[in-house]
Each structure stands twice: as structure tokens, then as C-alpha cells.
Scaffold this motif. Structure first.
Motif, PDB file in Angstrom:
ATOM      1  N   ARG A  58       0.822  -1.208   0.000  1.00 38.24           N
ATOM      2  CA  ARG A  58       0.000   0.000   0.000  1.00 38.24           C
ATOM      3  C   ARG A  58       0.860   1.264   0.000  1.00 38.24           C
ATOM      4  O   ARG A  58       0.441   2.323  -0.448  1.00 38.24           O
ATOM      5  CB  ARG A  58      -0.905  -0.023   1.246  1.00 38.24           C
ATOM      6  CG  ARG A  58      -1.741   1.235   1.443  1.00 38.24           C
ATOM      7  CD  ARG A  58      -2.761   1.387   0.342  1.00 38.24           C
ATOM      8  NE  ARG A  58      -3.543   2.603   0.519  1.00 38.24           N
ATOM      9  CZ  ARG A  58      -3.187   3.788   0.063  1.00 38.24           C
ATOM     10  NH1 ARG A  58      -2.053   3.926  -0.597  1.00 38.24           N
ATOM     11  NH2 ARG A  58      -3.962   4.845   0.247  1.00 38.24           N
ATOM     12  N   LEU A  61       3.407   4.647  -3.397  1.00 42.29           N
ATOM     13  CA  LEU A  61       2.629   5.784  -3.867  1.00 42.29           C
ATOM     14  C   LEU A  61       3.461   6.606  -4.839  1.00 42.29           C
ATOM     15  O   LEU A  61       4.681   6.479  -4.904  1.00 42.29           O
ATOM     16  CB  LEU A  61       2.215   6.661  -2.678  1.00 42.29           C
ATOM     17  CG  LEU A  61       1.375   5.987  -1.595  1.00 42.29           C
ATOM     18  CD1 LEU A  61       1.173   6.943  -0.429  1.00 42.29           C
ATOM     19  CD2 LEU A  61       0.033   5.544  -2.147  1.00 42.29           C
ATOM     20  N   THR A  62       2.802   7.451  -5.583  1.00 40.20           N
ATOM     21  CA  THR A  62       3.482   8.361  -6.493  1.00 40.20           C
ATOM     22  C   THR A  62       3.528   9.747  -5.858  1.00 40.20           C
ATOM     23  O   THR A  62       2.761  10.041  -4.928  1.00 40.20           O
ATOM     24  CB  THR A  62       2.737   8.443  -7.833  1.00 40.20           C
ATOM     25  OG1 THR A  62       1.446   9.046  -7.606  1.00 40.20           O
ATOM     26  CG2 THR A  62       2.550   7.050  -8.427  1.00 40.20           C
ATOM     27  N   ASP A  65       0.127  11.284  -5.594  1.00 39.37           N
ATOM     28  CA  ASP A  65      -0.709  10.878  -4.460  1.00 39.37           C
ATOM     29  C   ASP A  65      -0.498  11.817  -3.277  1.00 39.37           C
ATOM     30  O   ASP A  65      -1.453  12.197  -2.587  1.00 39.37           O
ATOM     31  CB  ASP A  65      -0.386   9.442  -4.048  1.00 39.37           C
ATOM     32  CG  ASP A  65      -0.819   8.425  -5.090  1.00 39.37           C
ATOM     33  OD1 ASP A  65      -1.895   8.600  -5.679  1.00 39.37           O
ATOM     34  OD2 ASP A  65      -0.063   7.462  -5.323  1.00 39.37           O
ATOM     35  N   TRP A  66       0.743  12.195  -3.052  1.00 36.46           N
ATOM     36  CA  TRP A  66       1.051  13.107  -1.949  1.00 36.46           C
ATOM     37  C   TRP A  66       0.536  14.511  -2.246  1.00 36.46           C
ATOM     38  O   TRP A  66       0.043  15.201  -1.346  1.00 36.46           O
ATOM     39  CB  TRP A  66       2.557  13.118  -1.691  1.00 36.46           C
ATOM     40  CG  TRP A  66       3.042  11.846  -1.071  1.00 36.46           C
ATOM     41  CD1 TRP A  66       3.552  10.754  -1.712  1.00 36.46           C
ATOM     42  CD2 TRP A  66       3.025  11.512   0.322  1.00 36.46           C
ATOM     43  NE1 TRP A  66       3.858   9.769  -0.805  1.00 36.46           N
ATOM     44  CE2 TRP A  66       3.554  10.204   0.448  1.00 36.46           C
ATOM     45  CE3 TRP A  66       2.625  12.194   1.473  1.00 36.46           C
ATOM     46  CZ2 TRP A  66       3.686   9.573   1.682  1.00 36.46           C
ATOM     47  CZ3 TRP A  66       2.758  11.565   2.704  1.00 36.46           C
ATOM     48  CH2 TRP A  66       3.282  10.265   2.801  1.00 36.46           C
ATOM     49  N   LEU A  91      -2.870   9.098   4.108  1.00 36.53           N
ATOM     50  CA  LEU A  91      -2.668   8.098   3.060  1.00 36.53           C
ATOM     51  C   LEU A  91      -2.500   6.685   3.614  1.00 36.53           C
ATOM     52  O   LEU A  91      -2.327   5.734   2.849  1.00 36.53           O
ATOM     53  CB  LEU A  91      -1.433   8.468   2.231  1.00 36.53           C
ATOM     54  CG  LEU A  91      -1.575   9.721   1.363  1.00 36.53           C
ATOM     55  CD1 LEU A  91      -0.224  10.127   0.785  1.00 36.53           C
ATOM     56  CD2 LEU A  91      -2.580   9.498   0.246  1.00 36.53           C
ATOM     57  N   VAL A  93       0.025   5.367   5.332  1.00 39.20           N
ATOM     58  CA  VAL A  93       1.367   4.834   5.109  1.00 39.20           C
ATOM     59  C   VAL A  93       2.294   5.416   6.169  1.00 39.20           C
ATOM     60  O   VAL A  93       1.897   6.280   6.960  1.00 39.20           O
ATOM     61  CB  VAL A  93       1.899   5.190   3.698  1.00 39.20           C
ATOM     62  CG1 VAL A  93       1.059   4.528   2.623  1.00 39.20           C
ATOM     63  CG2 VAL A  93       1.932   6.702   3.495  1.00 39.20           C
ATOM     64  N   SER A  97       7.519   6.451   3.128  1.00 36.53           N
ATOM     65  CA  SER A  97       7.026   6.612   1.763  1.00 36.53           C
ATOM     66  C   SER A  97       7.208   8.048   1.290  1.00 36.53           C
ATOM     67  O   SER A  97       7.533   8.293   0.126  1.00 36.53           O
ATOM     68  CB  SER A  97       5.549   6.219   1.695  1.00 36.53           C
ATOM     69  OG  SER A  97       5.026   6.442   0.404  1.00 36.53           O
TER      70      SER A  97
END
Length: 259
Positions: A58, A61-62, A65-66, A91, A93, A97
Motif C-alpha cells: 500500500r 505511492l506516487t 498521491d502526496w 494516506l 502509510v 514513503s
């Protein structure tokens, strides 16, 4: 010269010495099978480690996404909500990340602002003069005014993020430069749009008034009760004001011809 014994015979000799005659052919086959399994078994090798700290599952992320999470946080509470741990919790996480993509929070904020600027500059293509050659200058201004006051560029959430960025620019030099660049591009393009309709040398001043009117109107009325009607009224009044000099000129020309 002694003959070379095959593997099975070698096992038989050894077993005869150790156990005498207390074994059978099945026992020999079992011993040989165990040997083959052991010989063919490949010990697991350690896989090459990836980049240190690489998130998995999970957490993969890219950067976008942030940025999306940052937008949601700004909508809820402004730029003060941009902190690594709260964004990571949003998110679901760990902070690792975040640091996989960004060196630190200031770099993240700069990249977020860069993306906002790029998107706003890209949106200016809809305000370009001459975009539709079939429209007169008056019709073109009407089209652009409709976009500026009521189009997707001034949608409530987008403008809420923009005003949060403008507030942040009051205390951050990088954000201030970003906002200034966007403002200058918008005013310059609006001036070129208004130039055929206003007196010589006044296009930029009129463009600044129009731009301030749009931002102020959206800030005051967007999302408020009766706000859409208020924005429509302001747009129509400003459009009439831009057309007024031409109407006066036409009346003057008509009067001159009558005399």
C-alpha cells in the motif's frame, strides 16, 4: 585390477559392513533417494536489496498521491496542515514513503507550488485572444468573462486552494514569486484580450481591474447563498462597461451625420 563400482554397489558394500545382512533392496533405494534429494535441493539465495527504504504494498505511492493529499489537507485547514506525519496518516502509510519521493517538507511544498503554477499557466490557453476566429472582439471578451466568473477555473475548491496559496505567499518568498508569475501572465493575456475594446494605452489598467474584480467577486460570493447570481450580475455589468465607449461613439457618429 579392481572394477569400479557404481553408486548403488558402493552403498550396498557400506551397508553390508555396517548392518551385515539386516537390510534389503528397498532400504538401499531409500538411501539413494535421500541423497538425490539433498544433491538437487537448491539453497535459497538472498535477493538483491532494492533501494534503501523502498516502500512496498500500500505504501507504493506516487508524488501525485502526496500532492492530492496535500490539496485535501489545504481544503480542510490551509497550508498549516501540510506536515509529513498527518499526510502519511491520511494516506495510511509511514513517513518512509514520503521521504522516498521528497528530501524534506520544504522541497515537497516547492514542488506542490510548481505544479499549481504549471496547471494555472496551462489553463490560460482558454483565455487566448483569437482562439475562435469567428468571434468578434466583443464576443470573445464575453466568452472569456464567462470562463473567468463562472467556469471550471474558478470552481470553489480550486479557488479555495488558490486563496490558501496566496495567504501562504504572504510569509514565503518562493510562494510569493509563484503567485506573482501567475498574476502577471493572467493580467498580460487579459490586456491583449481587451486591447481592441478600450482606449489606447489603457488595456493593462483595465485588465488589472478586471482581474481584481474576478478574484474579489469569487472570494466574496463563491459558495455563498445567492453567490452565483451575484457573480452573474457583476460579469454582466463589467461586460456592459466595456461596451459602453463603443455605444457612445456610435451615437456621436449618428448625431454628426444627422447634422
Amino acid at each position: 585390477m579392481a572394477a569400479v563400482l557404481d553408486t548403488k554397489s558402493q552403498y550396498t558394500c557400506v551397508l553390508s559392513i555396517v548392518y551385515g545382512n539386516r537390510y534389503d533392496a528397498g532400504f538401499v533405494r531409500l538411501i539413494m533417494l535421500s541423497r538425490d534429494i539433498h544433491r538437487n535441493h537448491k539453497m535459497p539465495t538472498a535477493s538483491k536489496p532494492g533501494r534503501r527504504g523502498r516502500p512496498t504494498g500500500r505504501a507504493v505511492l506516487t508524488p501525485q498521491d502526496w500532492f492530492n493529499a496535500a490539496t485535501d489537507a489545504i481544503l480542510e485547514g490551509g497550508f498549516d496542515q501540510l506536515r509529513v506525519l498527518p499526510l502519511a496518516k491520511r494516506l495510511k502509510v509511514t513517513r518512509g514513503s514520503f521521504y522516498w519521493h521528497f528530501e524534506d517538507l520544504p522541497q515537497f511544498i516547492r514542488q506542490f507550488l510548481d505544479q499549481w503554477q504549471a496547471q494555472r499557466m496551462k489553463g490560460l490557453r482558454y483565455w487566448q485572444p483569437g482562439l475562435d476566429p469567428q468571434l468578434s472582439p466583443e464576443q470573445e471578451v464575453e466568452r472569456v468573462l464567462l470562463l473567468m466568473f463562472e467556469g471550471p477555473a474558478v470552481e470553489f475548491k480550486r479557488m479555495k486552494v488558490e486563496f490558501a496559496i496566496r495567504d501562504f505567499a504572504q510569509r514565503d518568498l518562493y510562494a510569493r514569486d509563484i503567485v506573482a508569475a501567475v498574476d502577471e501572465a493572467r493580467v498580460e493575456q487579459t490586456a491583449r484580450l481587451l486591447e481592441p475594446l478600450v482606449a489606447d494605452g489603457s488595456a493593462r489598467g483595465m485588465a488589472m481591474i478586471q482581474y481584481a474584480t474576478v478574484l474579489g467577486s469569487v472570494l466574496l460570493f463563491r459558495g455563498q447563498l445567492g453567490g452565483e447570481r451575484a457573480l452573474q450580475t457583476i460579469r454582466q455589468q463589467w461586460q456592459a462597461l466595456l461596451q459602453k465607449p463603443k455605444v457612445v461613439t456610435e451615437h456621436a457618429d449618428t448625431g454628426a451625420k444627422a447634422r
